[in-house]
Design a protein around this motif. Structure first.
Motif, PDB file in Angstrom:
ATOM      1  N   PRO A 141      10.683  30.482  10.481  1.00  0.00           N
ATOM      2  CA  PRO A 141      10.896  31.516   9.203  1.00  0.00           C
ATOM      3  C   PRO A 141      12.142  30.869   8.828  1.00  0.00           C
ATOM      4  CG  PRO A 141      11.563  31.977  11.530  1.00  0.00           C
ATOM      5  CD  PRO A 141      10.795  30.612  11.741  1.00  0.00           C
ATOM      6  N   GLN A 142      12.538  29.437   8.921  1.00  0.00           N
ATOM      7  CA  GLN A 142      13.858  28.989   8.418  1.00  0.00           C
ATOM      8  C   GLN A 142      13.599  28.762   6.888  1.00  0.00           C
ATOM      9  OE1 GLN A 142      11.988  27.634  10.896  1.00  0.00           O
ATOM     10  NE2 GLN A 142      13.398  27.801  12.615  1.00  0.00           N
ATOM     11  N   GLY A 143      12.554  28.838   6.454  1.00  0.00           N
ATOM     12  CA  GLY A 143      12.388  28.650   4.755  1.00  0.00           C
ATOM     13  C   GLY A 143      12.811  27.410   4.231  1.00  0.00           C
ATOM     14  N   ARG A 144      12.638  26.194   5.075  1.00  0.00           N
ATOM     15  CA  ARG A 144      12.734  25.040   4.418  1.00  0.00           C
ATOM     16  C   ARG A 144      11.659  24.252   4.432  1.00  0.00           C
ATOM     17  NH1 ARG A 144      17.944  23.647   8.473  1.00  0.00           N
ATOM     18  NH2 ARG A 144      19.083  25.495   8.272  1.00  0.00           N
ATOM     19  N   ALA A 145      11.668  23.376   3.508  1.00  0.00           N
ATOM     20  CA  ALA A 145      10.618  22.548   3.173  1.00  0.00           C
ATOM     21  C   ALA A 145      10.947  20.927   2.796  1.00  0.00           C
ATOM     22  CB  ALA A 145       9.768  23.084   1.887  1.00  0.00           C
ATOM     23  N   VAL A 146      10.230  20.241   3.203  1.00  0.00           N
ATOM     24  CA  VAL A 146      10.507  18.559   2.940  1.00  0.00           C
ATOM     25  C   VAL A 146       9.003  18.091   2.587  1.00  0.00           C
ATOM     26  CG1 VAL A 146      12.334  18.355   4.530  1.00  0.00           C
ATOM     27  CG2 VAL A 146      10.123  17.995   5.283  1.00  0.00           C
ATOM     28  N   SER A 147       9.246  16.769   1.855  1.00  0.00           N
ATOM     29  CA  SER A 147       8.250  15.978   1.590  1.00  0.00           C
ATOM     30  C   SER A 147       8.232  14.747   2.785  1.00  0.00           C
ATOM     31  CB  SER A 147       8.403  15.116   0.315  1.00  0.00           C
ATOM     32  OG  SER A 147       8.200  16.167  -0.645  1.00  0.00           O
ATOM     33  N   ALA A 148       7.186  14.574   3.233  1.00  0.00           N
ATOM     34  CA  ALA A 148       6.930  13.728   4.726  1.00  0.00           C
ATOM     35  C   ALA A 148       5.858  12.749   4.303  1.00  0.00           C
ATOM     36  CB  ALA A 148       6.767  14.485   5.897  1.00  0.00           C
ATOM     37  N   LEU A 149       6.025  11.654   4.674  1.00  0.00           N
ATOM     38  CA  LEU A 149       5.019  10.367   4.587  1.00  0.00           C
ATOM     39  C   LEU A 149       3.845  10.858   5.461  1.00  0.00           C
ATOM     40  CD1 LEU A 149       7.081   7.259   4.233  1.00  0.00           C
ATOM     41  CD2 LEU A 149       5.605   8.334   2.589  1.00  0.00           C
ATOM     42  N   MET A 157       0.777  -1.084  -0.181  1.00  0.00           N
ATOM     43  CA  MET A 157       0.130   0.061   0.008  1.00  0.00           C
ATOM     44  C   MET A 157       0.715   1.258  -0.134  1.00  0.00           C
ATOM     45  SD  MET A 157      -2.970   0.905   2.653  1.00  0.00           S
ATOM     46  CE  MET A 157      -2.562   2.353   3.579  1.00  0.00           C
ATOM     47  N   ALA A 158       0.807   2.336  -0.911  1.00  0.00           N
ATOM     48  CA  ALA A 158       1.638   3.427  -0.987  1.00  0.00           C
ATOM     49  C   ALA A 158       0.905   4.434   0.005  1.00  0.00           C
ATOM     50  CB  ALA A 158       1.419   4.001  -2.595  1.00  0.00           C
ATOM     51  N   HIS A 159       1.919   5.114   0.849  1.00  0.00           N
ATOM     52  CA  HIS A 159       1.639   6.073   1.379  1.00  0.00           C
ATOM     53  C   HIS A 159       1.535   7.392   0.787  1.00  0.00           C
ATOM     54  CE1 HIS A 159       1.435   3.933   5.413  1.00  0.00           C
ATOM     55  NE2 HIS A 159       2.395   3.043   4.720  1.00  0.00           N
ATOM     56  N   ARG A 160       0.899   8.386   1.232  1.00  0.00           N
ATOM     57  CA  ARG A 160       0.718   9.674   0.629  1.00  0.00           C
ATOM     58  C   ARG A 160       1.869  10.703   1.358  1.00  0.00           C
ATOM     59  NH1 ARG A 160      -4.741  12.497  -0.650  1.00  0.00           N
ATOM     60  NH2 ARG A 160      -3.231  13.578  -1.630  1.00  0.00           N
ATOM     61  N   GLN A 161       2.346  11.343   0.423  1.00  0.00           N
ATOM     62  CA  GLN A 161       3.450  12.528   0.737  1.00  0.00           C
ATOM     63  C   GLN A 161       3.256  13.786   0.908  1.00  0.00           C
ATOM     64  OE1 GLN A 161       7.250  12.295  -0.807  1.00  0.00           O
ATOM     65  NE2 GLN A 161       7.702  10.080  -0.158  1.00  0.00           N
ATOM     66  N   TYR A 162       3.364  14.428   1.786  1.00  0.00           N
ATOM     67  CA  TYR A 162       2.933  15.879   1.842  1.00  0.00           C
ATOM     68  C   TYR A 162       4.220  17.036   2.031  1.00  0.00           C
ATOM     69  CZ  TYR A 162      -1.743  13.801   2.620  1.00  0.00           C
ATOM     70  OH  TYR A 162      -2.817  13.120   2.435  1.00  0.00           O
ATOM     71  N   LYS A 163       3.846  18.046   1.470  1.00  0.00           N
ATOM     72  CA  LYS A 163       4.837  19.128   1.885  1.00  0.00           C
ATOM     73  C   LYS A 163       4.662  19.868   3.129  1.00  0.00           C
ATOM     74  CE  LYS A 163       6.494  23.192  -0.321  1.00  0.00           C
ATOM     75  NZ  LYS A 163       6.444  24.211  -1.470  1.00  0.00           N
ATOM     76  N   VAL A 164       5.976  19.672   3.694  1.00  0.00           N
ATOM     77  CA  VAL A 164       5.803  20.455   5.078  1.00  0.00           C
ATOM     78  C   VAL A 164       6.838  21.655   5.151  1.00  0.00           C
ATOM     79  CG1 VAL A 164       6.172  20.256   7.655  1.00  0.00           C
ATOM     80  CG2 VAL A 164       5.251  18.239   6.183  1.00  0.00           C
TER      81      VAL A 164
END
Length: 102
Positions: A12-20, A1-8
């Motif tokens: 104010p650090q201005g960093r973004a990651v994709s997280a399950l 089963m594939a898990h969805r990824q979301y952008k977090v």
């Protein structure tokens, strides 16, 4: 089963990651290179990892309800160790919640 990824996105650090989906905000922050202070080891008892979700906040955890005031909860404050990614998020990480801050 594939898990969805979301952008977090962390401000104010201005960093973004994709997280399950289901990843804690604490884990997502680590993936973005941010070390959030967790003296209780992520048990949700110290309240040091408080962050404010400015976009996409979900219901607070029981530990969050026990640690934060109703006013804080209504303003989007959560515990990073207890809050899980369920959708795209914008998270404000105050300097006081970072480990090793000056």
């Amino acid at each position: 089963m594939a898990h969805r990824q979301y952008k977090v996105t962390f401000q104010p650090q201005g960093r973004a990651v994709s997280a399950l989906e289901g990843t804690t905000i604490l884990e997502a922050a680590a993936g973005a290179g941010l070390v959030i202070d967790t003296p209780c080891g992520g048990a949700g008892t110290c309240g040091k990892c408080r962050i404010r979700i400015t976009q996409g906040a979900s219901e607070p955890s029981e530990a969050g309800r026990n640690t934060l005031s109703e006013k804080e909860l209504a303003a989007g404050w959560r515990l990073a160790c207890q809050s899980r990614v369920r959708n795209d998020l914008v998270v404000h990480v105050p300097a006081g919640s970072l480990f090793g801050r000056d």
